[in-house]
Design a protein around this motif. Structure first.
Motif, short mmCIF file in Angstrom:
data_model
loop_
_atom_site.label_atom_id
_atom_site.label_comp_id
_atom_site.label_asym_id
_atom_site.label_seq_id
_atom_site.Cartn_x
_atom_site.Cartn_y
_atom_site.Cartn_z
N PHE A 134 40.64 40.27 -31.29
CA PHE A 134 41.50 39.08 -31.22
C PHE A 134 42.65 39.19 -32.24
O PHE A 134 43.77 38.78 -31.97
CB PHE A 134 40.70 37.80 -31.46
N ALA A 137 45.18 41.23 -30.67
CA ALA A 137 45.91 40.49 -29.62
C ALA A 137 47.00 39.67 -30.30
O ALA A 137 48.15 39.59 -29.82
CB ALA A 137 44.95 39.60 -28.86
N THR A 141 51.08 40.16 -29.89
CA THR A 141 51.93 39.02 -29.54
C THR A 141 53.03 38.85 -30.58
O THR A 141 54.21 38.66 -30.23
CB THR A 141 51.06 37.73 -29.47
N SER A 185 49.22 35.07 -23.24
CA SER A 185 47.99 34.57 -22.59
C SER A 185 47.26 35.71 -21.90
O SER A 185 46.03 35.80 -21.95
CB SER A 185 48.30 33.43 -21.62
N PHE A 188 45.38 37.62 -24.65
CA PHE A 188 44.19 36.94 -25.18
C PHE A 188 43.08 36.87 -24.14
O PHE A 188 41.91 37.07 -24.46
CB PHE A 188 44.56 35.54 -25.72
N THR A 191 41.53 40.29 -23.86
CA THR A 191 40.67 40.54 -25.03
C THR A 191 39.37 39.79 -24.90
O THR A 191 38.28 40.34 -25.16
CB THR A 191 41.40 40.12 -26.32
N TYR A 192 39.47 38.52 -24.46
CA TYR A 192 38.26 37.71 -24.31
C TYR A 192 37.28 38.37 -23.34
O TYR A 192 36.12 38.58 -23.65
CB TYR A 192 38.64 36.30 -23.84
#
Ligand code: ADP
Length: 459
Positions: A134, A137, A141, A185, A188, A191-192
């Motif tokens: 995270f 990420a 960004t 988005s 993320f 990554t999630y």
């Protein structure tokens, strides 16, 4: 930490560092081909020299990581993991910076390859923890948005992909925001999902590893058991050979005595003597069989018959009368010494009786007339201690362990007392050990022997 005990995350990281490096060689080739392709499609627009330099810088740091990764195997497991972790972080940071630079010099938000960040998020999730993924990420960004903002503000130049995208859009706030939002988005979410799948896979891998270790332990235990079984089997074969040999001798003797009579070689006046000899050998064999049966049944009897609290001092008292007569007949003195308040032991009355009878009859058998035999019962903090001491022929040190083996008799003992199976002490040892005790002998040739056995107290 042993390699086996390393958590899967540790092991997989070491392996995947090599995988990431191999992948990056492909990425460098892919980037160079894409740059060449873009130069053909959009001639004289891209700063080709700069883009190729960035691709070459990626190749250079990849070479560095390749050489470093080869050294990893030299480290201990823990150090190797730590080194791999540093390398993984360094590679992901450098890759994100390189991608941002490549994007910047090839159109910024106009370049559709911005979604290559997604690949880096998947790589981070595979290699690192969820938190670190995270974080990266966030870094991707920040790098991308930072680049867009700096370009929109005119702080750094914008390289417009002329003929592919309108030149002014990079400065429109709404466009910059929507592209940044879409990318952030996506990053993320990717990554999630990737890190969730990896977390689950890691748990499964850990469980598998645990199961594997448990299996290995079982295999080890089985191998040990197998070894014990093999030894037991060898001992059993050895024992059967010995028994057969011991049983044959008296039968062969009886057979030859009877054959002498039947073939008419023995005059009538000597026939009784020969028959008496045969009877003696038959009795010896019965004794031997009885002892063998006893030896084979110790475990069974201890398990089948009800074990109860037994006062070994009382059992000694009860056998002492018979043994005293026996000793006095041979001109020996028998002393009994019993400490007060002897606690009971867990055994059977019959087994304890056999222990005393065997030890006392041996002491009487192997002590010359005029000698003394002393039986005593004492106690120490955990055990009740029984002993039988004599002033007899003694046992040489080299035989002191062997006398507890089946059929072993010293030459001196055979010379002094022809009769004997060599099984008495094996039976005594078997009985004492089946109840959690121990027996040993201290002896000096010509001076005497002391047999001591201990049995756990019932408290
Ligand atoms: P056995 O008495 O029938 O020979 P045991 O198993 O009782 O068989 O004893 C084994 C051997 O141990 C004896 O043959 C003898 O050599 C030795 N031994 C046992 N007790 C004594 C003792 N009190 N003094 C000397 N030797 C002994």
């Amino acid at each position: 930490m042993s390699e086996l005990l390393m958590v899967p995350a540790h092991r997989e990281l070491n392996e995947r560092i090599h995988w990431l490096i191999r992948l990056r060689w492909l990425a460098v080739v892919g980037a160079l081909l894409t740059i060449a392709g873009a130069n053909v499609l959009l001639p004289d627009i891209l700063p080709i020299g700069t883009l190729v330099s960035i691709a070459l810088i990626i190749a250079v740091y990849n070479l560095f990581f390749y050489l470093e990764a080869r050294k990893l195997d030299r480290y201990e497991f823990e150090a190797r993991y730590r080194q791999s972790l540093i390398m993984a972080h360094a590679q992901i940071i450098l890759d994100l910076i390189s991608l941002t630079l490549l994007l910047h010099f090839s159109g910024g938000l106009e370049n559709p390859f911005m979604f290559f960040y997604v690949l880096h998020m998947i790589t981070a999730s595979i290699l690192l923890s969820r938190r670190a993924s995270f974080l990266y990420a966030g870094l991707a960004t920040a790098l991308f948005c930072g680049m867009l903002i700096l370009e929109a503000r005119g702080i750094i130049p914008h390289y417009n992909l002329k003929g592919y995208r309108a030149p002014s859009r990079y400065a429109e706030p709404l466009h910059v925001f929507s592209v940044s939002f879409a990318l952030a988005s996506t990053l993320f979410f990717t990554t999630y999902f990737a890190s969730s799948i990896m977390a689950r896979l890691r748990i499964k891998a850990e469980k598998l590893l645990e199961a594997n270790q448990a299996c290995e332990l079982q295999v080890q235990k089985l191998a040990e058991l197998n070894e014990k079984l093999k030894k037991a089997d060898e001992m059993r074969t050895q024992f059967t050979l010995l028994v057969t040999h011991e049983l044959r001798a008296p039968v062969a003797a009886i057979h030859s005595y009877l054959k002498l009579i039947l073939d008419g070689y023995v005059p009538p006046e000597r026939q009784r003597e020969i028959l008496e000899r045969s009877e003696r050998r038959a009795r010896e064999q019965l004794d031997l069989i009885a002892d063998l049966l006893e030896l084979g049944r110790i475990q069974q009897k201890a398990a089948a018959e009800k074990t109860e609290p037994v006062q070994i001092d009382e059992v000694l008292r009860s056998v002492s009368d018979m043994m005293r007569t026996h000793a006095e007949e041979k001109g020996l003195t028998l002393h009994i010494k019993i400490d007060p308040h002897i606690p009971p032991v867990k055994a059977t009355q019959d087994h304890i009786r056999q222990v005393w009878m065997n030890l006392l009859s041996n002491a009487i058998k192997y002590t010359k007339p005029g000698g003394t035999v002393t039986a005593s019962v004492t106690q120490n903090p955990n055990y009740v201690v029984g002993s039988v001491e004599d002033t007899g022929i003694g046992i040489a040190p080299e035989y002191q362990a062997k006398i507890f083996e089946e059929f072993f008799r010293t030459k001196e003992a055979k010379a002094m007392e022809r009769q004997g199976t060599g099984l008495g002490l094996s039976i005594v040892k078997g009985i004492v050990e089946v109840y959690g005790g121990r027996i040993w002998v201290e002896s000096e040739v010509g001076k005497g022997s002391k047999f001591t056995f201990i049995l756990p107290k019932i408290t």
